[in-house]
Design a protein around this motif. Structure first.
Motif, mmCIF file in Angstrom:
data_model
loop_
_atom_site.group_PDB
_atom_site.id
_atom_site.type_symbol
_atom_site.label_atom_id
_atom_site.label_comp_id
_atom_site.label_asym_id
_atom_site.label_seq_id
_atom_site.Cartn_x
_atom_site.Cartn_y
_atom_site.Cartn_z
ATOM 1 N N GLY A 178 -1.700 48.584 92.549
ATOM 2 C CA GLY A 178 -1.764 47.131 92.608
ATOM 3 C C GLY A 178 -3.174 46.609 92.525
ATOM 4 O O GLY A 178 -3.819 46.656 91.484
ATOM 5 N N SER A 179 -3.696 46.105 93.666
ATOM 6 C CA SER A 179 -4.986 45.420 93.662
ATOM 7 C C SER A 179 -6.161 46.329 93.323
ATOM 8 O O SER A 179 -7.218 45.843 92.902
ATOM 9 C CB SER A 179 -5.228 44.754 95.018
ATOM 10 N N ALA A 180 -6.002 47.634 93.490
ATOM 11 C CA ALA A 180 -7.082 48.544 93.104
ATOM 12 C C ALA A 180 -7.290 48.539 91.595
ATOM 13 O O ALA A 180 -8.355 48.917 91.104
ATOM 14 C CB ALA A 180 -6.781 49.965 93.582
ATOM 15 N N LEU A 181 -6.285 48.067 90.872
ATOM 16 C CA LEU A 181 -6.388 47.965 89.421
ATOM 17 C C LEU A 181 -6.446 46.498 88.977
ATOM 18 O O LEU A 181 -7.423 46.057 88.386
ATOM 19 C CB LEU A 181 -5.196 48.681 88.764
ATOM 20 N N VAL A 182 -5.400 45.742 89.287
ATOM 21 C CA VAL A 182 -5.347 44.322 88.899
ATOM 22 C C VAL A 182 -5.542 43.474 90.150
ATOM 23 O O VAL A 182 -4.576 43.136 90.839
ATOM 24 C CB VAL A 182 -4.006 43.972 88.226
ATOM 25 N N SER A 183 -6.785 43.157 90.453
ATOM 26 C CA SER A 183 -7.075 42.377 91.657
ATOM 27 C C SER A 183 -7.098 40.886 91.328
ATOM 28 O O SER A 183 -7.385 40.478 90.203
ATOM 29 C CB SER A 183 -8.421 42.793 92.249
ATOM 30 N N ALA A 184 -6.797 40.077 92.348
ATOM 31 C CA ALA A 184 -6.733 38.629 92.155
ATOM 32 C C ALA A 184 -8.082 38.053 91.743
ATOM 33 O O ALA A 184 -8.148 37.159 90.882
ATOM 34 C CB ALA A 184 -6.239 37.966 93.437
ATOM 35 N N ASP A 185 -9.168 38.548 92.338
ATOM 36 C CA ASP A 185 -10.481 37.995 92.001
ATOM 37 C C ASP A 185 -10.892 38.352 90.588
ATOM 38 O O ASP A 185 -11.493 37.543 89.872
ATOM 39 C CB ASP A 185 -11.543 38.466 93.014
ATOM 40 N N LEU A 186 -10.534 39.533 90.148
ATOM 41 C CA LEU A 186 -10.852 39.949 88.781
ATOM 42 C C LEU A 186 -10.133 39.050 87.777
ATOM 43 O O LEU A 186 -10.716 38.602 86.784
ATOM 44 C CB LEU A 186 -10.459 41.416 88.589
ATOM 45 N N VAL A 187 -8.864 38.750 88.061
ATOM 46 C CA VAL A 187 -8.082 37.882 87.176
ATOM 47 C C VAL A 187 -8.632 36.464 87.204
ATOM 48 O O VAL A 187 -8.775 35.810 86.161
ATOM 49 C CB VAL A 187 -6.591 37.895 87.583
ATOM 50 N N ALA A 188 -8.950 35.973 88.395
ATOM 51 C CA ALA A 188 -9.471 34.610 88.521
ATOM 52 C C ALA A 188 -10.779 34.434 87.756
ATOM 53 O O ALA A 188 -11.030 33.379 87.164
ATOM 54 C CB ALA A 188 -9.671 34.263 89.993
ATOM 55 N N ASP A 189 -11.605 35.494 87.742
ATOM 56 C CA ASP A 189 -12.901 35.432 87.059
ATOM 57 C C ASP A 189 -12.797 35.843 85.591
ATOM 58 O O ASP A 189 -13.814 35.860 84.885
ATOM 59 C CB ASP A 189 -13.911 36.344 87.760
ATOM 60 N N ARG A 190 -11.575 36.226 85.151
ATOM 61 C CA ARG A 190 -11.323 36.607 83.759
ATOM 62 C C ARG A 190 -12.236 37.743 83.297
ATOM 63 O O ARG A 190 -12.772 37.733 82.185
ATOM 64 C CB ARG A 190 -11.473 35.388 82.840
ATOM 65 N N ARG A 191 -12.381 38.739 84.164
ATOM 66 C CA ARG A 191 -13.234 39.889 83.843
ATOM 67 C C ARG A 191 -12.395 40.960 83.150
ATOM 68 O O ARG A 191 -12.089 42.014 83.715
ATOM 69 C CB ARG A 191 -13.886 40.410 85.121
ATOM 70 N N TRP A 192 -12.029 40.671 81.930
ATOM 71 C CA TRP A 192 -11.099 41.546 81.203
ATOM 72 C C TRP A 192 -11.729 42.888 80.850
ATOM 73 O O TRP A 192 -11.024 43.915 80.825
ATOM 74 C CB TRP A 192 -10.589 40.841 79.959
ATOM 75 N N ALA A 193 -13.004 42.915 80.556
ATOM 76 C CA ALA A 193 -13.668 44.185 80.238
ATOM 77 C C ALA A 193 -13.642 45.117 81.443
ATOM 78 O O ALA A 193 -13.435 46.335 81.311
ATOM 79 C CB ALA A 193 -15.112 43.937 79.782
ATOM 80 N N THR A 194 -13.827 44.540 82.633
ATOM 81 C CA THR A 194 -13.773 45.343 83.854
ATOM 82 C C THR A 194 -12.366 45.880 84.077
ATOM 83 O O THR A 194 -12.188 47.030 84.495
ATOM 84 C CB THR A 194 -14.208 44.499 85.069
ATOM 85 N N LEU A 195 -11.367 45.063 83.785
ATOM 86 C CA LEU A 195 -9.983 45.515 83.923
ATOM 87 C C LEU A 195 -9.695 46.667 82.975
ATOM 88 O O LEU A 195 -9.041 47.649 83.348
ATOM 89 C CB LEU A 195 -9.024 44.350 83.662
ATOM 90 N N THR A 196 -10.191 46.581 81.759
ATOM 91 C CA THR A 196 -10.002 47.673 80.804
ATOM 92 C C THR A 196 -10.678 48.946 81.302
ATOM 93 O O THR A 196 -10.121 50.048 81.191
ATOM 94 C CB THR A 196 -10.570 47.284 79.429
ATOM 95 N N GLU A 197 -11.864 48.809 81.879
ATOM 96 C CA GLU A 197 -12.569 49.974 82.427
ATOM 97 C C GLU A 197 -11.780 50.607 83.564
ATOM 98 O O GLU A 197 -11.654 51.842 83.649
ATOM 99 C CB GLU A 197 -13.958 49.559 82.918
ATOM 100 N N ARG A 198 -11.251 49.769 84.453
ATOM 101 C CA ARG A 198 -10.452 50.288 85.563
ATOM 102 C C ARG A 198 -9.209 51.020 85.049
ATOM 103 O O ARG A 198 -8.871 52.100 85.528
ATOM 104 C CB ARG A 198 -10.018 49.148 86.489
ATOM 105 N N ALA A 199 -8.539 50.401 84.091
ATOM 106 C CA ALA A 199 -7.334 51.020 83.530
ATOM 107 C C ALA A 199 -7.670 52.368 82.917
ATOM 108 O O ALA A 199 -6.931 53.355 83.099
ATOM 109 C CB ALA A 199 -6.710 50.088 82.490
#
Length: 217
Positions: free
Chosen positions: A180-201
């Motif tokens: 859950g939040s260890a991958l798709v966190s609310a703050d990451l989504v709110a800040d639209r940090r898509w590159a960081t999300l791709t890195e986490r994935a």
């Protein structure tokens, strides 16, 4: 009553990204970022604002396998399936959800924790049993003990899965892991940090694959 006979074929395996948001509706960029990082199984929880609309959109996106989470009632199940959910995830063993999903040929990951609950979910028709919250009872050590007598039950540990321990779940032979939040966190989504999300994935996908390699070595 559902039984363990004729279970729908499961699409729930590997890294399962759990999208659980309280304020923001899921942006389509979430699915794209996860897919770019190598995570194609996505669970959108129903309490998330706009969850059914997101499932409807993502179900048509190439390469994405999207399901609905926190499905607790037959009406929840109907709505999610109509929206295009390829799988359902429940917090408990909800037999009415299993019945609706079974009739539609949609696999269900039922939530359970104790050996009795896990075995009950499996025999009632769960395609996969979500062991939640796994970290509360010792994580991989707990699952290692559970798998001894319940070796035929496909387990999906959820709740406290991180980059530090996902490898161990793959080595144990779990079918996948929910993050859950260890991958798709609310703050990451709110800040639209898509590159960081791709890195986490990418990091989670790589760690899972590494665990599978070690298991098969």
């Amino acid at each position: 009553m559902s039984t363990d006979q004729g279970k729908p074929e499961t699409t729930i395996s590997g890294v399962v990204a759990i999208i659980r948001l309280r304020e923001n509706e899921p942006d389509d960029a979430i699915a794209t970022a996860l897919l770019d990082g190598g995570v194609d199984i996505m669970e959108v929880t129903l309490p998330t604002p706009g969850s059914l609309d997101a499932i409807r959109r993502w179900s048509t996106q190439a390469g994405v396998v999207v399901g609905a989470g926190t499905v607790r009632t037959a009406s929840d199940a109907h709505a999610a399936i109509i929206a295009g959910a390829r799988f359902l995830v429940t917090p408990t063993t909800a037999t009415d959800v299993l019945d609706v999903a079974g009739a539609a040929g949609v696999p269900v990951a039922c939530g359970a924790l104790t050996p009795t609950e896990i075995d009950l979910a499996w025999h009632r028709g769960a395609a996969v049993v979500k062991v939640f919250p796994v970290a509360a009872l010792g994580g991989a050590g707990y699952l290692r003990a559970v798998r001894e007598p319940l070796h035929d039950v496909p387990l999906l540990p959820t709740g406290g899965v991180s980059l530090k321990n996902i490898n161990s779940y793959a080595q144990l032979g779990c079918v996948g892991a929910g993050i859950g939040s260890a991958l798709v966190s609310a703050d990451l989504v709110a800040d639209r940090r898509w590159a960081t999300l791709t890195e986490r994935a990418g990091a989670f996908a790589s760690a899972w694959k590494e665990g599978l390699v070690r298991r098969n070595a």
